[in-house]
Write a protein that holds these residues in place. Sequence first.
Motif, PDB file in Angstrom:
ATOM      1  N   LEU A 122     -29.067  28.144  -3.772  1.00 62.21           N
ATOM      2  CA  LEU A 122     -27.763  27.995  -3.112  1.00 62.21           C
ATOM      3  C   LEU A 122     -27.875  27.078  -1.901  1.00 62.21           C
ATOM      4  CD1 LEU A 122     -26.348  31.644  -3.238  1.00 62.21           C
ATOM      5  CD2 LEU A 122     -25.662  29.676  -4.636  1.00 62.21           C
ATOM      6  N   GLY A 123     -29.004  27.162  -1.186  1.00 58.90           N
ATOM      7  CA  GLY A 123     -29.230  26.248  -0.069  1.00 58.90           C
ATOM      8  C   GLY A 123     -29.301  24.802  -0.526  1.00 58.90           C
ATOM      9  N   LEU A 124     -29.899  24.580  -1.697  1.00 58.07           N
ATOM     10  CA  LEU A 124     -29.940  23.212  -2.240  1.00 58.07           C
ATOM     11  C   LEU A 124     -28.534  22.722  -2.585  1.00 58.07           C
ATOM     12  CD1 LEU A 124     -33.032  23.354  -4.666  1.00 58.07           C
ATOM     13  CD2 LEU A 124     -32.960  22.773  -2.234  1.00 58.07           C
ATOM     14  N   VAL A 125     -27.738  23.609  -3.150  1.00 59.49           N
ATOM     15  CA  VAL A 125     -26.366  23.232  -3.498  1.00 59.49           C
ATOM     16  C   VAL A 125     -25.584  22.868  -2.238  1.00 59.49           C
ATOM     17  CG1 VAL A 125     -24.197  24.087  -4.475  1.00 59.49           C
ATOM     18  CG2 VAL A 125     -26.375  24.627  -5.596  1.00 59.49           C
ATOM     19  N   GLN A 126     -25.834  23.589  -1.154  1.00 57.97           N
ATOM     20  CA  GLN A 126     -25.140  23.308   0.103  1.00 57.97           C
ATOM     21  C   GLN A 126     -25.459  21.908   0.617  1.00 57.97           C
ATOM     22  OE1 GLN A 126     -26.587  23.312   3.529  1.00 57.97           O
ATOM     23  NE2 GLN A 126     -24.543  22.996   4.417  1.00 57.97           N
ATOM     24  N   LYS A 127     -26.615  21.356   0.223  1.00 56.59           N
ATOM     25  CA  LYS A 127     -27.015  20.006   0.648  1.00 56.59           C
ATOM     26  C   LYS A 127     -26.455  18.916  -0.258  1.00 56.59           C
ATOM     27  CE  LYS A 127     -29.709  21.494   4.022  1.00 56.59           C
ATOM     28  NZ  LYS A 127     -29.350  22.924   3.955  1.00 56.59           N
ATOM     29  N   ALA A 128     -25.702  19.297  -1.298  1.00 57.39           N
ATOM     30  CA  ALA A 128     -25.216  18.319  -2.278  1.00 57.39           C
ATOM     31  C   ALA A 128     -24.410  17.172  -1.657  1.00 57.39           C
ATOM     32  CB  ALA A 128     -24.405  19.024  -3.356  1.00 57.39           C
ATOM     33  N   PRO A 129     -23.498  17.413  -0.695  1.00 54.43           N
ATOM     34  CA  PRO A 129     -22.758  16.286  -0.119  1.00 54.43           C
ATOM     35  C   PRO A 129     -23.669  15.241   0.512  1.00 54.43           C
ATOM     36  CG  PRO A 129     -21.695  18.352   0.459  1.00 54.43           C
ATOM     37  CD  PRO A 129     -23.006  18.706  -0.174  1.00 54.43           C
ATOM     38  N   CYS A 130     -24.753  15.675   1.109  1.00 50.21           N
ATOM     39  CA  CYS A 130     -25.698  14.724   1.706  1.00 50.21           C
ATOM     40  C   CYS A 130     -26.509  14.008   0.625  1.00 50.21           C
ATOM     41  CB  CYS A 130     -26.634  15.440   2.670  1.00 50.21           C
ATOM     42  SG  CYS A 130     -25.909  15.755   4.286  1.00 50.21           S
ATOM     43  N   TYR A 131     -26.939  14.751  -0.381  1.00 49.03           N
ATOM     44  CA  TYR A 131     -27.731  14.158  -1.456  1.00 49.03           C
ATOM     45  C   TYR A 131     -26.947  13.057  -2.152  1.00 49.03           C
ATOM     46  CZ  TYR A 131     -30.580  13.887  -5.701  1.00 49.03           C
ATOM     47  OH  TYR A 131     -31.362  13.446  -6.736  1.00 49.03           O
ATOM     48  N   ASN A 132     -25.645  13.256  -2.284  1.00 54.96           N
ATOM     49  CA  ASN A 132     -24.810  12.288  -2.998  1.00 54.96           C
ATOM     50  C   ASN A 132     -24.299  11.154  -2.126  1.00 54.96           C
ATOM     51  OD1 ASN A 132     -24.992  13.652  -5.486  1.00 54.96           O
ATOM     52  ND2 ASN A 132     -23.371  15.078  -4.896  1.00 54.96           N
ATOM     53  N   GLY A 133     -24.738  11.089  -0.875  1.00 55.91           N
ATOM     54  CA  GLY A 133     -24.334   9.926  -0.098  1.00 55.91           C
ATOM     55  C   GLY A 133     -24.381  10.064   1.405  1.00 55.91           C
ATOM     56  N   ALA A 134     -24.182  11.276   1.943  1.00 57.38           N
ATOM     57  CA  ALA A 134     -24.062  11.418   3.385  1.00 57.38           C
ATOM     58  C   ALA A 134     -25.355  11.092   4.127  1.00 57.38           C
ATOM     59  CB  ALA A 134     -23.608  12.835   3.738  1.00 57.38           C
ATOM     60  N   TRP A 135     -26.506  11.224   3.460  1.00 57.08           N
ATOM     61  CA  TRP A 135     -27.766  10.822   4.097  1.00 57.08           C
ATOM     62  C   TRP A 135     -27.883   9.303   4.226  1.00 57.08           C
ATOM     63  CZ3 TRP A 135     -30.782  14.513   0.415  1.00 57.08           C
ATOM     64  CH2 TRP A 135     -30.811  15.797   0.974  1.00 57.08           C
ATOM     65  N   PHE A 136     -27.110   8.587   3.428  1.00 53.98           N
ATOM     66  CA  PHE A 136     -27.318   7.145   3.306  1.00 53.98           C
ATOM     67  C   PHE A 136     -26.141   6.312   3.806  1.00 53.98           C
ATOM     68  CE2 PHE A 136     -29.018   9.570  -0.333  1.00 53.98           C
ATOM     69  CZ  PHE A 136     -30.364   9.495  -0.032  1.00 53.98           C
ATOM     70  N   PHE A 137     -24.935   6.894   3.835  1.00 60.49           N
ATOM     71  CA  PHE A 137     -23.754   6.128   4.214  1.00 60.49           C
ATOM     72  C   PHE A 137     -22.985   6.875   5.304  1.00 60.49           C
ATOM     73  CE2 PHE A 137     -24.385   5.671  -0.434  1.00 60.49           C
ATOM     74  CZ  PHE A 137     -24.903   4.394  -0.430  1.00 60.49           C
ATOM     75  N   GLY A 138     -23.055   6.391   6.532  1.00 63.27           N
ATOM     76  CA  GLY A 138     -22.325   7.014   7.630  1.00 63.27           C
ATOM     77  C   GLY A 138     -23.092   8.174   8.226  1.00 63.27           C
ATOM     78  N   ALA A 139     -23.616   7.987   9.407  1.00 65.35           N
ATOM     79  CA  ALA A 139     -24.452   9.013  10.028  1.00 65.35           C
ATOM     80  C   ALA A 139     -23.684  10.300  10.295  1.00 65.35           C
ATOM     81  CB  ALA A 139     -25.049   8.481  11.338  1.00 65.35           C
ATOM     82  N   GLY A 140     -22.386  10.188  10.625  1.00 63.91           N
ATOM     83  CA  GLY A 140     -21.644  11.373  11.017  1.00 63.91           C
ATOM     84  C   GLY A 140     -21.357  12.336   9.889  1.00 63.91           C
ATOM     85  N   SER A 141     -21.260  11.846   8.642  1.00 69.05           N
ATOM     86  CA  SER A 141     -20.864  12.736   7.552  1.00 69.05           C
ATOM     87  C   SER A 141     -21.917  13.785   7.230  1.00 69.05           C
ATOM     88  CB  SER A 141     -20.539  11.911   6.297  1.00 69.05           C
ATOM     89  OG  SER A 141     -21.656  11.122   5.920  1.00 69.05           O
ATOM     90  N   GLN A 142     -23.199  13.492   7.474  1.00 65.52           N
ATOM     91  CA  GLN A 142     -24.230  14.496   7.223  1.00 65.52           C
ATOM     92  C   GLN A 142     -24.155  15.641   8.240  1.00 65.52           C
ATOM     93  OE1 GLN A 142     -28.189  12.818   7.720  1.00 65.52           O
ATOM     94  NE2 GLN A 142     -27.465  11.465   9.351  1.00 65.52           N
ATOM     95  N   TYR A 143     -23.478  15.375   9.370  1.00 68.97           N
ATOM     96  CA  TYR A 143     -23.292  16.429  10.365  1.00 68.97           C
ATOM     97  C   TYR A 143     -22.015  17.218  10.091  1.00 68.97           C
ATOM     98  CZ  TYR A 143     -26.743  13.507  12.740  1.00 68.97           C
ATOM     99  OH  TYR A 143     -27.852  12.772  13.038  1.00 68.97           O
ATOM    100  N   THR A 144     -20.954  16.531   9.725  1.00 74.57           N
ATOM    101  CA  THR A 144     -19.707  17.238   9.439  1.00 74.57           C
ATOM    102  C   THR A 144     -19.850  18.139   8.215  1.00 74.57           C
ATOM    103  OG1 THR A 144     -18.915  15.322   8.176  1.00 74.57           O
ATOM    104  CG2 THR A 144     -18.231  15.486  10.483  1.00 74.57           C
ATOM    105  N   HIS A 145     -20.715  17.764   7.281  1.00 76.07           N
ATOM    106  CA  HIS A 145     -20.985  18.613   6.117  1.00 76.07           C
ATOM    107  C   HIS A 145     -22.120  19.607   6.373  1.00 76.07           C
ATOM    108  CE1 HIS A 145     -18.778  15.327   3.999  1.00 76.07           C
ATOM    109  NE2 HIS A 145     -18.374  16.322   3.242  1.00 76.07           N
TER     110      HIS A 145
END
Length: 505
Positions: free
Chosen positions: A67-90
């Motif tokens: 479940l913790g891995l699933v919670q990281k899905a928004p970052c895995y699909n782009g937030a780690w790579f596009f836009g620094a702020g989105s990995q924090y908002t998610h």
Amino acid sequence: MCDMPSADSTQASVHEPDPVRPTQEDEVAAAGSELIGGPVGRRALPGTSWWTPVRVVALVAIGMFTLGLVQKAPCYNGAWFFGAGSQYTHACYSDIPHLYAGRGFAEGLVPYFDKLPGDMQYLEYPVLTGVFMEVAAWLTPGSGSIQHQEQWYWMVNAGMLMACAAVIAVCVTRTHGRRPWDALLVALAPAAALTATINWDLLAVALTAAAMLMWARGRSLAFGVLLGLATAAKLYPFLLLGPLLVLCWRAGRWREYGTALGGAAVAWLVVNVPVMLFAFEGWSKFYTFSQERGVDFGSFWLIMAQNSKDPLSTETVNTLAMVLMLVCCAGIAALALMAPRRPRFAQLAFLIVAAFILTNKVYSPQYVLWLVPLAALARPKWRDFLIWQACEVAYYLGIWMYLAYTTSGDAHKGLPQDGYHWAIAAHLLGTLYLCVVVVRDILMPERDPVRRSGDDDPSGGVLDRAEDVAVFGPAAHPPRHAAHFESTEGPRVRWGGQGAAGGSL
């Protein structure tokens, strides 16, 4: 003629202790069990099904990790790579993908030996963690875009860290033999699921949990070796040698302590000396970085610095933090030597690591992983554990919302500085609360859930039911006719020396 049981087997079965069922002694556990059919009934036959506590807890831990891995899905699909702020908002940030390229693994650089481009010239992690990171890099495909490689690197590390999470669950389940279900606290800890793949801390936590299990089984050398390896992966595990010293002092178990200390020293040297000899500058980076690092996220030092016109220098904070930690160590030692009953090893282990976390100049959200197994062993009470976990989840969300605020420019999306200070306060107060109830259990052992069920120190190994040799303060001169205290929450407990029965009266 039917076979009759022998007198010996009958006596053994009569005196064999029953496992403790949390649903029968913990109101929160009983209420929560309604989700799966209610508390265990009196006609239940434990041990007759494939679903043993170890298997159940391990599967639950793996499920929560997933479940913790699933919670990281928004970052895995782009937030780690596009836009620094989105990995924090998610709230899905992780160091792992960023450090694949940032620490030279993508280029095949050797940790500690090869210099890195940029401000961080060498890998700033202990050697065994560096080996873990390097092995994951070897298993990561080197083809495709850098984003593709970083995604693979995170997934490989996640698989390796999942194995660590399973090891932790199994070890905690087996450490307290009569209380296997207490490990569900570890398996279901929400803060652990959220922070498991932020960094590589689970490696050190797994080695520490395995070391605790070995000590509980009376294997001092194995404990020392595993603790030395854990210290080679993260600094905090060596702190456990301090409480163990005063407990062995009180019980006169110097030989076992010497064996453990020697095993820890040798294991740490075996891992570190080769790198020290051939790449000392790279090896020492972890220690110099820790010393030179300024006040950072999560600490009360940050609250002071951000509310001061003249913040303390890094050297001053280092000195004050060390003094505070030494004061805490002295207090824990005094508690261990003067308590009415010798404290349990898990209780002091939790207190010393919590003291380090509370006084340190930085608190990264994954540091909660250090405390989760120790908290489950020290205070296996669902209400107190969940109160603490709620505070840690609040801090987890608070730090990412604060970073979202600081990276959103004029948009101001997230949590402002004052709000983040309240999140830090929640973490500090939650940890202090758990420390207070553990200290209360030490001073009033009839309130300790483990001792109320008839045990002395199931994680203590050779310390369990051992006679005291060195005691100070009022505990050294107990009243001649001391009355037993009867708790309103459970049975009275008979404390005995080595070999004495410890059941409820």
